[in-house]
Design an enzyme around this catalytic site. Structure first.
Site, PDB file in Angstrom:
ATOM      1  N   GLY A 207      -3.859  -4.774  -1.226  1.00  0.00           N
ATOM      2  CA  GLY A 207      -3.294  -3.581  -0.527  1.00  0.00           C
ATOM      3  C   GLY A 207      -4.368  -2.786   0.411  1.00  0.00           C
ATOM      4  N   SER A 208      -4.169  -1.566   0.229  1.00  0.00           N
ATOM      5  CA  SER A 208      -5.135  -0.730   1.075  1.00  0.00           C
ATOM      6  C   SER A 208      -6.497  -0.536   0.275  1.00  0.00           C
ATOM      7  CB  SER A 208      -4.536   0.662   1.423  1.00  0.00           C
ATOM      8  OG  SER A 208      -4.391   1.321   0.044  1.00  0.00           O
ATOM      9  N   GLY A 212      -7.304   0.281  -3.534  1.00  0.00           N
ATOM     10  CA  GLY A 212      -8.219  -0.602  -4.507  1.00  0.00           C
ATOM     11  C   GLY A 212      -8.980   0.433  -5.168  1.00  0.00           C
ATOM     12  N   GLU A 229      -7.892  -7.594  -2.804  1.00  0.00           N
ATOM     13  CA  GLU A 229      -7.859  -7.906  -1.371  1.00  0.00           C
ATOM     14  C   GLU A 229      -7.389  -6.601  -0.577  1.00  0.00           C
ATOM     15  OE1 GLU A 229      -5.754 -10.049   1.952  1.00  0.00           O
ATOM     16  OE2 GLU A 229      -5.742 -11.216  -0.097  1.00  0.00           O
TER      17      GLU A 229
END
Length: 461
Positions: A207-208, A212, A229
């Site tokens: 995600g963003s 994270g 990621e």
């Protein structure tokens, strides 16, 4: 708790709505998964592999229905047929290498000593999956986690609420125990509370960057393993010796496919000055050949973005760049389906600089900036001038040069003469703000297992 709604980008309607679990209900789900995990891990590896592959087969059996659902949920045109070939390929590859990847590392096997390192499942794996490639990104961790003997709790993005349900239904129909693999609907507060409470042994989040960071904050002090990621701003570089037509076709597809909503999509391109004018001209022609429209229309090659707020980010970046001196090469009037909301016309920008957000911040939409460079050194400097590092794409006829350039680029994967691709035999990873961790390949099993050493002395003297 408020229900979680899935707003379809196709027409703005509420396509699905689910009530999130309470904290107690979520804890109970995790407890059931943890209880089921020991028996699952005790099954032979071959049996676990067979059941995971059976789940994927069940998923493929309803792929026509799932392709339609994906269009409603995140806008991808149905002509592209979903993600199910890739789901099968990745599952098959991780199944093929499982015995080797999970085999003990034997240091000694003699009449005096047995010394070895075994790879044990970590326990309960929590997958927080994104909406842009909702089946593929999930299978990257789901398949190896289950094969390695773990239980899995899956929380899917609100934009693709139905994907988690379909995965669970298919895997349960294929024989994976229902309590071992559970799809859950959670709000942010419950998610963070579970992580902070050590509910999981490993968390995989796609995600963003902000998401994270929230995961890391929630896990702080728990020593829970994290695979992250996050954002990307992947560059392409077209050298003087590149195949121009091939570069245009692949890089434009890499920038525009899935409405630009790809983790490793191309968001900025640097072209050697000798090819620049021709590259730009051919790229503009390529993009003008796209058809923006309803994803159920067979003629549509560019669907809506998944949500109008995502399109608003791209519009703002483009507007700021133009105000700062960038030149747009695509007239939005050529794409009458652009409604100012989720349906967004593609755009190519030139006369741009790295002072503009559109060349530094993630866009995640159908826009790409093209800059002229004098050679490798300038291209490398610009490619590295980014907080992200997932992939880069180098276009050249010289493989040795590509490897040398790749060695100087801060990235997770170096591509030559291709882009926007994932090879399950290679490690999927990133650096800088793109995150940390490793998925797929032999290394992908490391995240969902832990080493355990045995030192067995067979003699007493």
């Amino acid at each position: 708790m408020k229900p979680i709604q899935l707003i379809s980008p196709v027409d703005g309607s509420v396509y699905a709505e689910r009530q999130p679990l309470s904290h107690d209900e979520a804890q109970a789900a995790v407890a059931r998964a943890r209880s089921a995990q020991k028996d699952w891990a005790a099954r032979p590896l071959a049996e676990r592999i067979a059941l995971v592959k059976a789940g994927v087969e069940k998923l493929n059996g309803i792929k026509d229905k799932l392709v339609e659902e994906l269009a409603w949920q995140m806008g991808r045109p149905t002509r592209y047929g979903g993600e199910f070939g890739g789901v099968g390929d990745r599952t098959n590859y991780m199944s093929e290498i499982a015995e080797q990847a999970l085999a003990p590392i034997v240091a000694e096997a003699s009449d005096r000593f047995e010394r070895r390192i075994v790879k044990e499942p970590v326990g309960v794996v929590f997958i927080v999956a994104p909406w842009n490639y909702p089946y593929l990104t999930t299978i990257n961790t789901l398949a190896p986690a289950l094969i390695a003997g773990n239980a899995v709790i899956l929380k899917h993005a609100s934009q693709t609420l139905l994907v988690g349900e379909r995965l669970a239904e298919a895997f349960h129909a294929g024989g994976v125990p229902a309590e071992l693999f559970q799809n859950v609907v959670l709000d942010h507060a419950t998610t963070e509370s579970l992580i902070a409470g050590r509910a999981f042994n490993f968390v995989n989040f796609t995600g963003s960057v902000g998401g994270g960071a929230a995961m890391e904050k929630a896990a702080a002090g728990t020593f829970t393993g994290l695979g992250l990621e996050l954002g990307g701003k992947d560059p392409g570089y077209v050298r003087a010796d590149a195949d121009l037509d091939a570069a245009v076709d692949s890089l434009m597809d890499g920038a525009m496919y899935n409405a630009g909503q790809c983790c490793c999509g191309i968001e900025r391109i640097y072209v050697h000055e000798s090819l620049y004018d021709a590259f730009v001209e051919k790229s503009v022609a390529w993009v003008k050949g796209l058809t923006l429209g309803n994803p159920f229309d067979a003629a549509t090659t560019l669907g809506p973005m998944a949500n109008k707020r995502f399109a608003a980010v791209v519009r703002a970046q483009v507007a700021e760049a133009i105000a700062a001196g960038a030149t747009p090469l695509i007239d939005p009037a050529l794409f009458p389906a652009d409604d100012g909301g989720a349906y967004l016309a593609p755009q190519i920008l030139v006369d741009i600089t790295h002072d503009m957000r559109v060349m530094k911040e993630e866009s995640f939409g159908p826009v790409v900036g093209i800059m002229k460079v004098s050679g490798d050194d300038e291209a490398i400097s610009l490619m590295n001038d980014s907080p992200y590092g997932l992939t880069c794409s180098i276009w050249t006829s010289d493989a040795e040069a590509a490897a040398e350039i790749g060695a100087r680029i801060e990235t997770g994967t170096v591509f030559m003469n291709r882009c926007d691709y994932l090879d399950p035999a290679l490690c999927w990873t990133g650096c800088k703000d793109t995150g940390r961790g490793a998925a797929l390949s032999v290394l992908g099993y490391n995240a969902v297992t832990r080493p355990k050493s045995y030192h067995l002395k067979k003699v007493t003297k």
